[in-house]
Design a protein around this motif. Structure first.
Motif, mmCIF file in Angstrom:
data_model
loop_
_atom_site.group_PDB
_atom_site.id
_atom_site.type_symbol
_atom_site.label_atom_id
_atom_site.label_comp_id
_atom_site.label_asym_id
_atom_site.label_seq_id
_atom_site.Cartn_x
_atom_site.Cartn_y
_atom_site.Cartn_z
ATOM 1 N N PRO A 1 0.807 -1.239 0.000
ATOM 2 C CA PRO A 1 0.000 0.000 0.000
ATOM 3 C C PRO A 1 0.831 1.276 0.000
ATOM 4 C CG PRO A 1 -0.891 -1.593 1.553
ATOM 5 C CD PRO A 1 0.414 -2.151 1.088
ATOM 6 N N ARG A 2 1.889 1.324 0.802
ATOM 7 C CA ARG A 2 2.712 2.539 0.846
ATOM 8 C C ARG A 2 3.391 2.797 -0.497
ATOM 9 N NH1 ARG A 2 5.760 2.470 6.762
ATOM 10 N NH2 ARG A 2 3.836 2.550 8.055
ATOM 11 N N GLN B 1 1.249 6.617 -6.864
ATOM 12 C CA GLN B 1 0.188 7.553 -7.226
ATOM 13 C C GLN B 1 0.672 8.995 -7.144
ATOM 14 O OE1 GLN B 1 -2.770 6.943 -8.442
ATOM 15 N NE2 GLN B 1 -2.633 4.728 -8.305
ATOM 16 N N MET B 2 1.424 9.310 -6.098
ATOM 17 C CA MET B 2 1.980 10.660 -5.968
ATOM 18 C C MET B 2 2.945 10.961 -7.100
ATOM 19 S SD MET B 2 2.616 10.749 -1.832
ATOM 20 C CE MET B 2 3.406 12.335 -1.909
ATOM 21 N N GLN B 3 3.750 9.960 -7.464
ATOM 22 C CA GLN B 3 4.680 10.147 -8.569
ATOM 23 C C GLN B 3 3.939 10.391 -9.883
ATOM 24 O OE1 GLN B 3 7.300 6.841 -9.126
ATOM 25 N NE2 GLN B 3 8.381 7.758 -10.854
ATOM 26 N N LYS C 1 2.259 1.807 -3.316
ATOM 27 C CA LYS C 1 1.208 2.216 -4.248
ATOM 28 C C LYS C 1 0.887 3.697 -4.083
ATOM 29 C CE LYS C 1 -1.978 -0.745 -4.959
ATOM 30 N NZ LYS C 1 -3.173 -1.614 -4.805
ATOM 31 N N GLU C 2 0.833 4.182 -2.825
ATOM 32 C CA GLU C 2 0.592 5.607 -2.595
ATOM 33 C C GLU C 2 1.717 6.450 -3.185
ATOM 34 O OE1 GLU C 2 0.101 6.126 1.544
ATOM 35 O OE2 GLU C 2 -1.804 5.025 1.666
ATOM 36 N N SER C 3 2.949 5.989 -3.008
ATOM 37 C CA SER C 3 4.084 6.717 -3.585
ATOM 38 C C SER C 3 4.004 6.744 -5.105
ATOM 39 C CB SER C 3 5.400 6.081 -3.131
ATOM 40 O OG SER C 3 5.513 6.082 -1.728
ATOM 41 N N GLU D 1 0.890 11.650 -10.199
ATOM 42 C CA GLU D 1 0.298 12.985 -10.145
ATOM 43 C C GLU D 1 1.343 14.071 -10.391
ATOM 44 O OE1 GLU D 1 -1.643 13.322 -6.432
ATOM 45 O OE2 GLU D 1 -3.202 11.825 -6.878
#
Length: 356
Positions: A184-185, A191-193, A187-189, A195
């Motif tokens: 999950p972490r 997504q931020m990348q 995946k969040e990174s 964006e």
């Protein structure tokens, strides 16, 4: 005692191996066709026959005859393409990211003899080989390349499996990765990348649009200035051409007027007409002085028009009575010179009045 213990342990080991081989034989014999002398082998299957416990031959599809008791069907191998699910497992990428990944393996038995006697469980062996190869290949790639190079990753896994499974009589046709699960972490990174990358692209596109707009505006201003200068140049050329034409026309008109005036002076009473014209110009000159300048020079008796006319006629008479000695000019040229001299005298008189 020691020898008896060794013999006892050896007997136990022999009994255990016999039992294990018996269980393996029962597993192998369970579901196998019995020797009924006349056998019909289905298409795309290979039956491995042993005679007295030793490999004898492989039965081809169709009618086959075996010897009872001596011949026994040991293995049945399917020659169709086999699909095996590779269980989900964890793998670490080159940049130390743990992934959960699973896949599908497509293989076919090419040599029934090697598949029967080369490995105990071909499917299990190939599955384990696919898992270890997958972990090894993922360890060579970073997380970004895992998603971009799935096809090359699948091809590398197939090549590695074929090199190891060649001695088993099995050929891996293809390998496909089904799912890749990211923490999950991570995946969040990601997504931020994504964006941030999209914002970067938007900013770059906006700056490029601003640059293109500025270039277009500057180019338009440049073209407008060039066109305006060309228009001004053409206007000046046309204006100069018009002024030149006007000056030429005025000169031609003045020359024609002088010729007509000279011709008129040669006629009867021409001097009187010239005197009248000079008087009129003399009177109009004083009227213009009153309009154009604040400083006015007037004669002693401005109300006496007759004296002014007489004075103008005296000037004209003095000019006409001073011919050049020895000149034999024609009457027309003499009259023209008289008119020009009169005009020059009047212009000098007007300039003197203005200066005063």
């Amino acid at each position: 005692m020691l020898a008896r213990a060794v013999r006892g342990s050896g007997a136990l080991l022999l009994r255990g191996s016999v039992q294990a081989s018996g269980r393996a034989a029962r597993r192998a014999s369970s579901g196998l066709p019995r020797n009924t002398v006349v056998l019909f082998v289905p298409q795309q299957e290979a039956w491995v026959v042993e005679r007295m416990g030793r490999f004898h031959r492989i039965l081809e599809p169709g009618l086959n005859i075996l010897i009872p008791v001596l011949d026994r069907i040991r293995y049945v191998q399917s020659l169709k393409e086999i699909v095996i699910n590779v269980p989900e497992q964890s793998a670490v990428t080159l940049d130390n990211v743990t992934l959960q990944i699973d896949g599908v393996l497509y293989l076919r038995i090419m040599d029934p003899y090697k598949a029967s006697y080369g490995v105990e469980d071909p499917e299990y062996a190939v599955t384990q080989l696919a898992q270890t190869t997958m972990r090894s290949e993922l360890g060579k790639l970073s997380l970004d390349k895992v998603f971009r190079e799935r096809e090359s990753l699948n091809a590398n896994i197939v090549d590695a499996i074929n090199q190891a499974a060649d001695c088993w009589g099995i050929r891996c046709l293809r390998y496909e990765i089904k799912d890749i699960h990211v923490p999950p972490r991570v995946k969040e990174s990601m997504q931020m990348q994504v964006e941030a990358e999209r914002r970067k692209r938007a900013t770059v596109l906006e700056s490029e649009g601003t640059r293109e707009s500025a270039i277009n505006v500057a180019e338009g201003k440049k073209q407008a200035q060039i066109l305006a200068s060309e228009a001004e140049k053409a206007e000046q050329i046309n204006q100069a051409a018009g002024e030149a034409s006007a000056v030429l026309a005025k000169a031609k008109a003045k020359a024609e007027a002088i010729r007509v005036l000279a011709a008129a002076l040669t006629q009867h009473n021409g001097d009187a007409a010239a005197s009248l014209t000079v008087a009129e110009q003399y009177v109009s000159a004083f009227s213009k002085l009153a309009k154009d300048s604040n400083t006015i020079l007037l004669p002693s008796n401005p109300g006496d028009v007759t004296s002014m006319v007489a004075q103008a006629m005296g000037v004209y008479g003095a000019l006409t009575k001073a011919p050049v000695p020895g000149a034999q000019d024609s009457v027309s040229s003499r009259s023209s010179r008289d008119v020009q001299s009169t005009d020059a005298s009047l212009d000098e008189e007007l300039d003197r009045v203005k200066l005063s």
